[in-house]
Design an enzyme around this catalytic site. Structure first.
Site, PDB file in Angstrom:
ATOM      1  N   SER A  37      11.304 -12.005  -5.994  1.00 46.23           N
ATOM      2  CA  SER A  37      12.294 -11.423  -6.804  1.00 46.23           C
ATOM      3  C   SER A  37      13.420 -12.424  -6.376  1.00 46.23           C
ATOM      4  O   SER A  37      13.510 -12.422  -4.628  1.00 46.23           O
ATOM      5  CB  SER A  37      12.400 -10.185  -7.094  1.00 46.23           C
ATOM      6  OG  SER A  37      13.048  -9.438  -5.684  1.00 46.23           O
ATOM      7  N   CYS A  73       0.589  -0.912  -0.396  1.00 46.60           N
ATOM      8  CA  CYS A  73       0.129  -0.112   0.308  1.00 46.60           C
ATOM      9  C   CYS A  73       0.798   1.279  -0.254  1.00 46.60           C
ATOM     10  O   CYS A  73       2.142   1.026  -0.095  1.00 46.60           O
ATOM     11  CB  CYS A  73      -0.547   0.152   1.514  1.00 46.60           C
ATOM     12  SG  CYS A  73      -2.393  -1.834   1.231  1.00 46.60           S
TER      13      CYS A  73
END
Length: 642
Positions: free
Chosen positions: A372, A2
Site C-alpha cells: 500500500s 500472524c
C-alpha cells in the site's frame, strides 16, 4: 503475518494449553494456517501463536520458536524485510540455521548481539513477545512506526497480552469495562490513540518501544514503563544534501530498493491502487522490478464525488498492471456495518474502514500479500490541512480572526443568537449548529501553541457536551510535549504530530484490522526506516509549493506516469456516510439510538446525542463524523457489554 497472545500469572496458575488455544482461536483470522503453544510452567508464562504462512512455508518456520541455545522463545507477528542481510552477517559469526524464516534470524540476532542492538537492525513491521529463560523475563516489542498492534495489561493476578483485544477477552480473568479517558479521545478523533485502549488497565504498546517484565518480581496491576529503542525526532534533526532533482532521484532509488525487498514472498502478491500519488508511485516502482504485470486492486462508489476507481483504472492501464476493481453499493456497507465492532475490537470510527475492508476482502481472493501507499502524506507533507492550519495560526490576530475570537468568549447561547441575527451566512442555521461551531472556535482561540491549535482543528467534538459528566483526557501523540529537535511552529510540527497519532492510531489500525480479518498481509514501503529518515530530512521547500505538498514524491511518479493522470485535488478514501445515515443505514443507527442501549453506559447524554441525530436527518447540517464515533461506540457496547 500472524497473531499471538500470552499469559503471565504471578501465582504460576492457570497456564493450560487449552486456555492458550482458546485465546489463539479468537484471532484465528490473523493466522489460519497453523497454531502453536509454548508453556514455561516454572516462569508462569505461556504463549500461543497463529500462523499465516508467507515465507518459509515449512514446519521450520512454525512458532512459538525456541532459539538454537534454548534460551529464548518468541511469538512474532510481522515481517523482517532485511532478514537475509542479517542472516548473512550471522553466518559469518558462525551461526547455523535450520530453516529459512525471518523468525529464526531474529532469535539468532538476539542471541548474538542482544535485544536492543537487534531491534536497531530490524527493518520491518513487527510485534513480538520474547521470553528469556535465563534472565527470567518477558519482553514485548513493537515496530518503529506502529504497523503491527500489541495490547497488554493486568486482569487481577494475570498479565494478558496479544495482537488483538479479542484474544485477551477469551481469558476467564477478563473484566473489561470502559475507560472514560479513552472514550473522550474517541469522540474527539473517532479513534483511540496509544497508549490508551477502551478498557481500563489495558494499554497499547507505543511504536518503537519495548517493555521488559521481570518474571521473578511481578506486581499485579503494575507494569514497567515502556522504553524507546528508536527516536523519530532524530530524523527531524538531519538535513538532506543535494538539489531537488538529486534528492528526487535518490528517493526513487531508495524506494525502489525497499519495494524490491518487500516484494519477496512465497505466496501471490499485489498492491492497492487508488490512483493517487502515493499508491501510484508504489505500483509504478513495483512494475519496474516485476517480471510480469503486477496485480492491482481498487474500489469505487456510484455516488458523485467519492469515486476514485476511474482514476485508478487509468493509472493501471498506463502501467500495464492486471487490475481488478469493485464498486461498493450502500447495501454492501449495510451488511458490513454490524460486523465492525468485531473486526476492530474496540470502537473505531474512521468511516473509510468500510471500503478498506471491502477492498481487502476482494484482494484476498486473488493474492495473500498487498503493498500500500500509506504514509506518504505524513512523510512528504501531503495533507492540504497542513498549510491551512499553519496559515490560520499565523494570522490568528488578524481582524476577522479577532472577531471570531471575541465572539467565542461570549456565552454560547447569546453568541449563537447574535450570529444568527447579524451574520448573513448564519441566518437559517439552527442554534445547535451555531453553538457547535462556536465550541470549535472557542477551543482554537484558547490554544496556546500550534500543536494545541492543530489538535482542536482536527477534533470532531471540541467540548463534548454529549457527556453526562466531566471526563478528562490522557496524554497521547497530539498533546504530549514536543521533543527537542522537532520544530514547534510550522508544518513539520504537524507532520511530527500526525506521525505520532494519526498514522499509527488511525491509518495503520484501519488497514491492519481490515486486512487481517481477511487473512491478507499488507506491507507499507513508505514506512521503511530508510525512507522515513530520508523523507524527514528534506527541506520543506522540496515538499510544499504553495498549498500543494509531496512535490519530491510527485517528481518521482511523473517519470513513470503522465502528470495529467494523477494531478487532481486530494480526495482521500472517503465514503458517503452522511447520505447513507439518512438512507440505508438509518434503521441500523436508530436501533442503537434507543434508551435500552444508552442505559448500558453512564457517559453519553441521550438527549444531546438525539438532538444532533435529528439535526443531521433534516439535511441542513452534516454531523456524520460526530455521530459515527458515537454509533461505533454504541455498536461496540451492544456486542461487548451484557
Amino acid at each position: 503475518m500472524c497473531g499471538f497472545a500470552g499469559i503471565v500469572n504471578s501465582q504460576r496458575a492457570g497456564l493450560t494449553e487449552n486456555r492458550l488455544r482458546e485465546m489463539g482461536q479468537a484471532i484465528v483470522h490473523r493466522g489460519p494456517d497453523a497454531d502453536g503453544v509454548w508453556i514455561g510452567a516454572e516462569l508462569g508464562v505461556g504463549l500461543v501463536h497463529r500462523r499465516l504462512s508467507i515465507q518459509d512455508l515449512s514446519p521450520a518456520g512454525a512458532q512459538p520458536m525456541i532459539s538454537a541455545s534454548g534460551r529464548y522463545v518468541i511469538a512474532f507477528n510481522g515481517e523482517i524485510y532485511n532478514f537475509r542481510q542479517i542472516r548473512d552477517e550471522l553466518e559469518k559469526e558462525g551461526c547455523v540455521f535450520r530453516g529459512h524464516s525471518d523468525t529464526e534470524v531474529m532469535l539468532a540476532s538476539i542471541e548474538c548481539w542482544g535485544l536492543e542492538a537487534s531491534l536497531a537492525r530490524f527493518s520491518g513491521m513487527f510485534a513480538f513477545a520474547l521470553v528469556d529463560t535465563h534472565k527470567r523475563s518477558l519482553v514485548l516489542a513493537r515496530d518503529r512506526m506502529g504497523e503491527k498492534p500489541l495490547y497488554y495489561g493486568w486482569q487481577g493476578n494475570t498479565l494478558l497480552f496479544g495482537s488483538e483485544l479479542k484474544a485477551l477477552r477469551a481469558h476467564p480473568d477478563w473484566k473489561g469495562g470502559v475507560e472514560p479517558q479513552a472514550l473522550a479521545l474517541l469522540l474527539r478523533h473517532n479513534v483511540i490513540p496509544a497508549p490508551w485502549s477502551i478498557h481500563p488497565g489495558i494499554f497499547k504498546l507505543p511504536p518503537a518501544s519495548f517493555i521488559d517484565f521481570d518474571l521473578t518480581n511481578l506486581s499485579p496491576g503494575r507494569s514497567p514503563e515502556p522504553s524507546r529503542y528508536w527516536l523519530l525526532e532524530d530524523c527531524f534533526g538531519a538535513s538532506a544534501s543535494g538539489t531537488f532533482d538529486e534528492c528526487s532521484f535518490q528517493l526513487e532509488s531508495l524506494l525502489s530498493d525497499v519495494i524490491e525487498d518487500q516484494m519477496v514472498s512465497d505466496v501471490p502478491l499485489g498492491a492497492f491502487l487508488s490512483g493517487g500519488i502515493d499508491s501510484s508511485t508504489v505500483v509504478a516502482l513495483m512494475q519496474t522490478r516485476a517480471s510480469q504485470p503486477v496485480r492491482t486492486f481498487s474500489i469505487g462508489f456510484d455516488e458523485p464525488g467519492f469515486n476514485e476507481a476511474i482514476h485508478a483504472a487509468e493509472v493501471a492501464r498506463h502501467l500495464g498492471t492486471r487490475h481488478t476493481e469493485l464498486y461498493v453499493k450502500p447495501e454492501d456497507a449495510l451488511q458490513l456495518v454490524p460486523r465492525l465492532p468485531e473486526l476492530y475490537d474496540e470502537p473505531f470510527a474512521d468511516s473509510s474502514q468500510l471500503p478498506t475492508f471491502l477492498v481487502s476482502e476482494m484482494t484476498r481472493k486473488h493474492v495473500t500479500v498487498a503493498l500500500s501507499g500509506d504514509g506518504g502524506d505524513e512523510l512528504f507533507c501531503g495533507y492540504t490541512r497542513y498549510p491551512s492550519v499553519v496559515n490560520r495560526w499565523q494570522h490568528r490576530f488578524s481582524g476577522s480572526a479577532l472577531g471570531r475570537k471575541a465572539v467565542s468568549f461570549i456565552p454560547e447561547g447569546l453568541a449563537s443568537r447574535v450570529l444568527r441575527t447579524a451574520v448573513p451566512s448564519q441566518r437559517g442555521r439552527s442554534l445547535l449548529a451555531i453553538g457547535h461551531r462556536l465550541k470549535a472556535e472557542r477551543a482554537m482561540a484558547r490554544a496556546g501553541d500550534l500543536s494545541e491549535f492543530y489538535r482542536q482543528s482536527v477534533s470532531f467534538w471540541n467540548e463534548p457536551e454529549c457527556f453526562t459528566k466531566p471526563v478528562g483526557e490522557g496524554i497521547y501523540g497530539l498533546n504530549a510535549p514536543l521533543p527537542k529537535g522537532v520544530p514547534d511552529n510550522g508544518m513539520k510540527t504537524l507532520m511530527w504530530r500526525d506521525l505520532n497519532w494519526y498514522l499509527p492510531d488511525d491509518i495503520l489500525v484501519k488497514v491492519d484490522r481490515a486486512a487481517m480479518a481477511c487473512s491478507l498481509e499488507t506491507r507499507v514501503p513508505m514506512l521503511d526506516p530508510r525512507v522515513v529518515s530520508f523523507a524527514l530530512s528534506l527541506p520543506l521547500s522540496y515538499n510544499v509549493k504553495g498549498s500543494v505538498g509531496k512535490q519530491v514524491l510527485r517528481s518521482v511518479l511523473y517519470r513513470h506516469v503522465p502528470q495529467a493522470l494523477v494531478d487532481r485535488p486530494k480526495q482521500g478514501f472517503a465514503v458517503p456516510i452522511g447520505q447513507w445515515l439518512r438512507g440505508p443505514l438509518r434503521d441500523w443507527a436508530e436501533s442503537l439510538l434507543t434508551p435500552s442501549v444508552f442505559q448500558k453506559q453512564e457517559y453519553l447524554n441521550e438527549d444531546v446525542v438525539m438532538a444532533y441525530w435529528h439535526e443531521h436527518l433534516r439535511g441542513r447540517e452534516d454531523y456524520s463524523s460526530e455521530l459515527w464515533g458515537i454509533l461505533m461506540f454504541l455498536a461496540w457496547l451492544e456486542k461487548n457489554v451484557g
